[in-house]
Design a protein around this motif. Structure first.
Motif, PDB file in Angstrom:
ATOM      1  N   GLN A   1       0.811  -1.216   0.000  1.00 47.11           N
ATOM      2  CA  GLN A   1       0.000   0.000   0.000  1.00 47.11           C
ATOM      3  C   GLN A   1       0.847   1.270   0.000  1.00 47.11           C
ATOM      4  O   GLN A   1       0.594   2.194  -0.776  1.00 47.11           O
ATOM      5  N   VAL A   2       1.853   1.322   0.832  1.00 48.43           N
ATOM      6  CA  VAL A   2       2.695   2.523   0.894  1.00 48.43           C
ATOM      7  C   VAL A   2       3.518   2.665  -0.383  1.00 48.43           C
ATOM      8  O   VAL A   2       3.633   3.760  -0.947  1.00 48.43           O
ATOM      9  N   GLY A   3       4.094   1.559  -0.864  1.00 46.90           N
ATOM     10  CA  GLY A   3       4.895   1.627  -2.079  1.00 46.90           C
ATOM     11  C   GLY A   3       4.101   2.112  -3.275  1.00 46.90           C
ATOM     12  O   GLY A   3       4.532   3.010  -4.006  1.00 46.90           O
ATOM     13  N   SER A   4       2.919   1.555  -3.467  1.00 44.96           N
ATOM     14  CA  SER A   4       2.093   1.966  -4.607  1.00 44.96           C
ATOM     15  C   SER A   4       1.537   3.361  -4.399  1.00 44.96           C
ATOM     16  O   SER A   4       1.453   4.164  -5.337  1.00 44.96           O
ATOM     17  N   GLY A   5       1.158   3.694  -3.158  1.00 45.12           N
ATOM     18  CA  GLY A   5       0.604   5.015  -2.879  1.00 45.12           C
ATOM     19  C   GLY A   5       1.601   6.129  -3.114  1.00 45.12           C
ATOM     20  O   GLY A   5       1.250   7.194  -3.636  1.00 45.12           O
ATOM     21  N   ARG A   6       2.854   5.900  -2.758  1.00 44.71           N
ATOM     22  CA  ARG A   6       3.883   6.916  -2.950  1.00 44.71           C
ATOM     23  C   ARG A   6       4.261   7.080  -4.423  1.00 44.71           C
ATOM     24  O   ARG A   6       4.903   8.063  -4.789  1.00 44.71           O
ATOM     25  N   ALA A   7       3.872   6.147  -5.268  1.00 49.01           N
ATOM     26  CA  ALA A   7       4.142   6.267  -6.703  1.00 49.01           C
ATOM     27  C   ALA A   7       3.128   7.163  -7.407  1.00 49.01           C
ATOM     28  O   ALA A   7       3.346   7.575  -8.547  1.00 49.01           O
ATOM     29  N   LEU A   8       2.034   7.472  -6.734  1.00 47.72           N
ATOM     30  CA  LEU A   8       0.989   8.305  -7.329  1.00 47.72           C
ATOM     31  C   LEU A   8       1.412   9.765  -7.397  1.00 47.72           C
ATOM     32  O   LEU A   8       2.086  10.272  -6.495  1.00 47.72           O
ATOM     33  N   ALA A   9       1.014  10.424  -8.459  1.00 47.25           N
ATOM     34  CA  ALA A   9       1.201  11.872  -8.576  1.00 47.25           C
ATOM     35  C   ALA A   9       0.044  12.558  -7.854  1.00 47.25           C
ATOM     36  O   ALA A   9      -1.031  11.972  -7.681  1.00 47.25           O
ATOM     37  N   PRO A  10       0.226  13.812  -7.431  1.00 45.97           N
ATOM     38  CA  PRO A  10      -0.847  14.512  -6.708  1.00 45.97           C
ATOM     39  C   PRO A  10      -2.156  14.565  -7.482  1.00 45.97           C
ATOM     40  O   PRO A  10      -3.236  14.532  -6.886  1.00 45.97           O
ATOM     41  N   HIS A  11      -2.091  14.627  -8.816  1.00 44.87           N
ATOM     42  CA  HIS A  11      -3.309  14.760  -9.606  1.00 44.87           C
ATOM     43  C   HIS A  11      -3.851  13.416 -10.089  1.00 44.87           C
ATOM     44  O   HIS A  11      -4.813  13.377 -10.857  1.00 44.87           O
TER      45      HIS A  11
END
Length: 395
Positions: free
Chosen positions: A92-102
């Motif tokens: 969850q953290v690994g994939s979540g941190r790969a997201l861009a703000p938009h």
């Protein structure tokens, strides 16, 4: 980031997963904290220096503390139910941190780690599980993180439609990193048996939607193992619909970050959807109403305890001399303070007025809903009137 050569080696083609079928699985960090080289995905994490790695470690530690605190609150009768993410922090953290703000994420009901990366106040999540809010106390548009969905796989259709909407709004494949957007949706292995998800795969594939379908295969759909749900590895589900698919070690935060970052970049550029199977393990119960000792062994749990995602990154940081005692002490104090804050906030939550159920059903006023609100308000008042005339006794 400097990594000692003795601890850096070429990855094996296949890693042991505990699954019944050997499947090529992306791994960049072994359970013992050794880095592995991957020609496609190692470059994706080259920019993650010591500060970034400590940040990922901090994320996972705080998410686990939140998870454990919520479990304790439910056991004390402060929450109606709780769905743990224990053991799934790296996915969850690994994939979540790969997201861009938009970018935009559609969670199910266990994505507490992703919520953390999107800046969601954990107290707002607990409003749902205490039963004082319809679905969450945050603005999905502001955070790029939709409300939790309890109906299995229903949100994957919403995610697919949202991704198709981005296409039609000209927000994909423009070449402008501040404009191009992608969608990610999270679901468990059990959701792959639902028709909604399979319909999502069809629409995502034929429309080349900018969507990442992120399956957290924690190997247990309540009491049913994955082997009772599919005769092929789940990663092949995406391939069957013509969607590029990859399996990643879901307990490896670096690999999860790298694989998700690649999939999101391709989605934003117009390359279409990706199916990711994050092979992980649910260390806790399905929910606090479940007893996993009835259907799985202590030996199985111990096997996965040795592959704990937080301990894995801790070993890397310690070996590299990048986890000072001061950082650990400050993190422990931060986690303790957050736990106390959660307990105080949850116990202060009051039950809302029953008529509040009519709020926010639609974005704008709706005649039918307002008519039902008026009827309910009158019906509720009738009990008060009855109590005033019969000495306060309801019959």
């Amino acid at each position: 980031m400097h990594v000692a050569p003795r601890r850096y080696r070429r990855r094996p083609r296949v890693i042991p997963t505990g699954d019944r079928t050997d499947v090529d699985t992306v791994q960049l960090l072994t359970p013992s904290g050794e880095r592995l080289d991957h020609p496609d995905y190692s470059p994706r994490i080259a920019h993650l220096g010591p500060d970034a790695l400590r940040g990922l470690y901090r994320d996972m530690v705080l998410v686990r503390r939140f998870d454990n605190e919520a479990t304790s609150l439910q056991r004390q009768g402060e929450l109606a139910l709780w769905a743990q993410c224990l053991g799934q922090e790296a996915a969850q953290v690994g994939s979540g941190r790969a997201l861009a703000p938009h970018d935009y994420a559609f969670p199910s009901y266990r994505e507490h780690g992703v919520a953390h990366t999107r800046g969601i106040d954990p107290t707002d999540i607990l409003r749902l599980f205490r039963g004082v809010d319809h679905g969450g106390g945050w603005d999905p548009t502001e955070r790029g993180f939709h409300l939790y969905t309890l109906v299995i796989a229903a949100h994957t259709l919403h995610a697919t439609g949202y991704a198709m909407g981005l296409q039609r709004d000209g927000l994909v494949g423009t070449g402008d990193p501040e404009r191009d957007s992608a969608v990610i949706t999270y679901f468990g292995d059990g959701a792959t048996s639902q028709g909604d998800l399979n319909e999502s795969l069809v629409f995502a594939a034929v429309n080349n939607a900018p969507l990442v379908l992120f399956c957290q295969n924690n190997q247990w759909a309540i009491s049913e193992p994955t082997t009772r749900q599919s005769r092929v590895p789940l990663v092949k589900r995406g391939e069957g619909f013509g969607i590029p698919s990859v399996r990643v070690d879901g307990n490896d935060v670096l690999a999860t970050y790298a694989v998700t970052a690649e999939a999101l970049d391709r989605a934003r550029s117009g390359g279409g959807p990706t199916f990711i199977e994050a092979f992980t393990y649910r260390m806790g119960a399905h929910t606090t109403s479940d007893d996993p000792t009835r259907y799985r062994s202590s030996a199985e749990e111990e096997y996965w305890r040795q592959r704990d995602p937080i301990e894995r990154l801790r070993r890397l940081l310690v070996a590299d001399g990048e986890l000072p005692d001061t950082f650990v002490a400050e993190l422990e104090a931060e986690a303790e303070a957050r736990g106390e804050q959660l307990r105080t906030a949850v116990r202060a939550m009051q039950a809302p007025a029953a008529a509040q159920m009519f709020d926010h059903v639609y974005a704008s006023p709706h005649a039918v809903v307002e008519s039902e609100r008026a009827w309910f308000t009158e019906y509720e008042a009738s009990f008060l009137d009855a109590g005033a005339t019969d000495g306060g006794t309801h019959r």
